[in-house]
Design a protein around this motif. Structure first.
Motif, PDB file in Angstrom:
ATOM      1  N   UNK A 290      28.761  53.963  51.313  1.00  0.00           N
ATOM      2  CA  UNK A 290      30.096  54.284  50.798  1.00  0.00           C
ATOM      3  C   UNK A 290      30.096  55.721  50.262  1.00  0.00           C
ATOM      4  N   UNK A 291      30.334  56.691  51.136  1.00  0.00           N
ATOM      5  CA  UNK A 291      30.270  58.099  50.729  1.00  0.00           C
ATOM      6  C   UNK A 291      31.205  58.443  49.577  1.00  0.00           C
ATOM      7  N   UNK A 292      32.270  57.686  49.398  1.00  0.00           N
ATOM      8  CA  UNK A 292      33.177  57.950  48.296  1.00  0.00           C
ATOM      9  C   UNK A 292      32.554  57.767  46.925  1.00  0.00           C
ATOM     10  N   UNK A 293      31.397  57.105  46.881  1.00  0.00           N
ATOM     11  CA  UNK A 293      30.697  56.909  45.619  1.00  0.00           C
ATOM     12  C   UNK A 293      29.910  58.144  45.176  1.00  0.00           C
ATOM     13  N   UNK A 294      29.746  59.129  46.055  1.00  0.00           N
ATOM     14  CA  UNK A 294      28.723  60.154  45.847  1.00  0.00           C
ATOM     15  C   UNK A 294      28.799  60.815  44.471  1.00  0.00           C
ATOM     16  N   UNK A 295      29.972  61.327  44.101  1.00  0.00           N
ATOM     17  CA  UNK A 295      30.059  62.086  42.851  1.00  0.00           C
ATOM     18  C   UNK A 295      29.689  61.226  41.648  1.00  0.00           C
ATOM     19  N   UNK A 296      30.262  60.027  41.584  1.00  0.00           N
ATOM     20  CA  UNK A 296      29.933  59.133  40.464  1.00  0.00           C
ATOM     21  C   UNK A 296      28.489  58.677  40.527  1.00  0.00           C
ATOM     22  N   UNK A 297      27.987  58.433  41.752  1.00  0.00           N
ATOM     23  CA  UNK A 297      26.618  57.950  41.916  1.00  0.00           C
ATOM     24  C   UNK A 297      25.601  58.998  41.492  1.00  0.00           C
ATOM     25  N   UNK A 298      25.894  60.269  41.733  1.00  0.00           N
ATOM     26  CA  UNK A 298      24.963  61.319  41.323  1.00  0.00           C
ATOM     27  C   UNK A 298      24.847  61.383  39.802  1.00  0.00           C
ATOM     28  N   UNK A 299      25.978  61.257  39.119  1.00  0.00           N
ATOM     29  CA  UNK A 299      25.921  61.223  37.654  1.00  0.00           C
ATOM     30  C   UNK A 299      25.189  59.973  37.173  1.00  0.00           C
ATOM     31  N   UNK A 300      25.471  58.852  37.828  1.00  0.00           N
ATOM     32  CA  UNK A 300      24.795  57.595  37.489  1.00  0.00           C
ATOM     33  C   UNK A 300      23.288  57.727  37.659  1.00  0.00           C
ATOM     34  N   UNK A 301      22.879  58.301  38.784  1.00  0.00           N
ATOM     35  CA  UNK A 301      21.447  58.439  39.041  1.00  0.00           C
ATOM     36  C   UNK A 301      20.789  59.339  38.005  1.00  0.00           C
ATOM     37  N   UNK A 302      21.442  60.437  37.654  1.00  0.00           N
ATOM     38  CA  UNK A 302      20.891  61.322  36.621  1.00  0.00           C
ATOM     39  C   UNK A 302      20.683  60.569  35.310  1.00  0.00           C
ATOM     40  N   UNK A 303      21.662  59.776  34.932  1.00  0.00           N
ATOM     41  CA  UNK A 303      21.548  59.014  33.683  1.00  0.00           C
ATOM     42  C   UNK A 303      20.422  57.992  33.763  1.00  0.00           C
ATOM     43  N   UNK A 304      20.353  57.293  34.890  1.00  0.00           N
ATOM     44  CA  UNK A 304      19.317  56.265  35.045  1.00  0.00           C
ATOM     45  C   UNK A 304      17.919  56.878  35.089  1.00  0.00           C
TER      46      UNK A 304
END
Length: 333
Positions: A290-304
């Motif tokens: 789901x490429x639409x997740x990218x921006x939120x997922x990158x922030x999520x990954x940084x936090x995790x």
């Protein structure tokens, strides 16, 4: 099958350096092969083995990833399935000649290193994988002695584990695999079940993803990432988290007795290196789906990743182990 060699058990060694995709900071798509998606878009990750004389494909599973997860795999595997397996193996006809175990998609051989020392009697392990580098390492690093001190020998084979037949398992005491079912299609699991039940060969199939992940502390995006990851696992007809349910049905339809046990990874601060790679792969697969997740997922990954590095993140990745005991052949009980 081609490219067959036989060796005796060797001293475990570390895999040598080999070019792999780096785990670049902040980029969920850059992961060690096996931890997450590394194939070109639309290309199916495969466990199918190459026959000799054909062009080699890039490895889907880097030894670094397999080495990183070996400890967590060993801690997770369901010990409760070993007693019914031992009972069946003890009653096999011809057991006096030793066990013959087929390890399907063996990787670096972690399944053999875990299981062989837990079984009594002489054993001959036949290791199947598409990657000659992994096969070599698995053979050299194999267990050398059984639980009772009996000798273990090893043979390597390259072939197509998705098209196993009962003839291929003729004389086998056991077929085993780790983290295999979820990267197969229904047709491939049916072929595996046909081969095992047709040969009267038990199957111990461990560490199949169960489609459930628990992260502590929780995050609002956890469920959405998990849902996208599961959808990624089902691409191209693969079963992903549905594989264990399908395998239970398929083996039972063929008259096998099926036992199922949970085998979760429990990752805390001591497993931070594995957790980091798992996170990158998990999020990377979700974003690929789901490429639409990218921006939120990158922030999520940084936090995790920051929580992981601080020792504050705990993860439970649920898996299932399956033991299928077909109707015995040759008078075994």
């Amino acid at each position: 099958m081609k490219d067959t060699t036989t060796v005796t058990g060797g001293i475990p060694a570390q895999p040598g350096p080999r070019e792999t995709q780096s785990a670049a900071d902040g980029d969920p798509s850059q992961v060690i092969a096996g931890a997450g998606p590394v194939a070109r878009p639309g290309e199916r990750a495969t466990v199918r083995l190459r026959e000799g004389g054909q062009e080699e494909e890039p490895s889907r599973y880097a030894p670094e990833w397999l080495q990183l997860r070996e400890g967590a795999d060993a801690a997770a595997r369901a010990q409760d399935l070993l007693d019914p397996l031992r009972i069946r193996l003890a009653n096999l006809p011809g057991r006096a000649g030793g066990l013959v175990v087929h390890d399907l998609g063996c990787g670096t051989g972690s399944m053999g290193r875990w299981l062989a020392p837990r079984l009594d009697g002489a054993q001959h392990w036949i290791l199947h994988d598409r990657d000659p580098y992994l096969l070599h390492f698995a053979a050299v690093a194999s267990a050398r002695s059984a639980a009772d001190g009996s000798r273990i020998t090893v043979e390597t084979r390259r072939g197509d584990i998705a098209r196993l037949t009962p003839d291929a398992l003729s004389g086998a005491s056991l077929a085993t695999a780790s983290a295999l079912l979820d990267v197969l299609t229904r047709e491939e699991i049916e072929a595996l079940a046909d081969a095992c039940t047709g040969a009267g060969c038990p199957a111990l199939l461990t560490l199949s993803v169960a489609g459930r992940v628990e992260l502590t502390p929780a995050h609002p995006l956890d469920a959405e990432i998990a849902e996208a990851f599961d959808a990624h696992q089902r691409r191209g007809g693969l079963l992903g988290p549905d594989a264990v349910t399908v395998a239970c049905e398929v083996f039972a339809e063929r008259g096998a007795t099926v036992r199922l046990q949970p085998s979760p990874w429990r990752l805390g601060p001591a497993e931070s290196a594995l957790t980091e790679q798992w996170l990158r792969g998990w999020v990377g697969a979700a974003v690929e789906q789901r490429p639409g997740l990218r921006e939120r997922a990158e922030r999520y990954l940084d936090e995790r990743l920051a929580a992981c590095a601080a020792g504050e993140l705990h993860v439970v990745v649920h898996h299932s182990d399956l033991l299928a005991l077909p109707r015995p052949r040759g008078g075994a009980s």
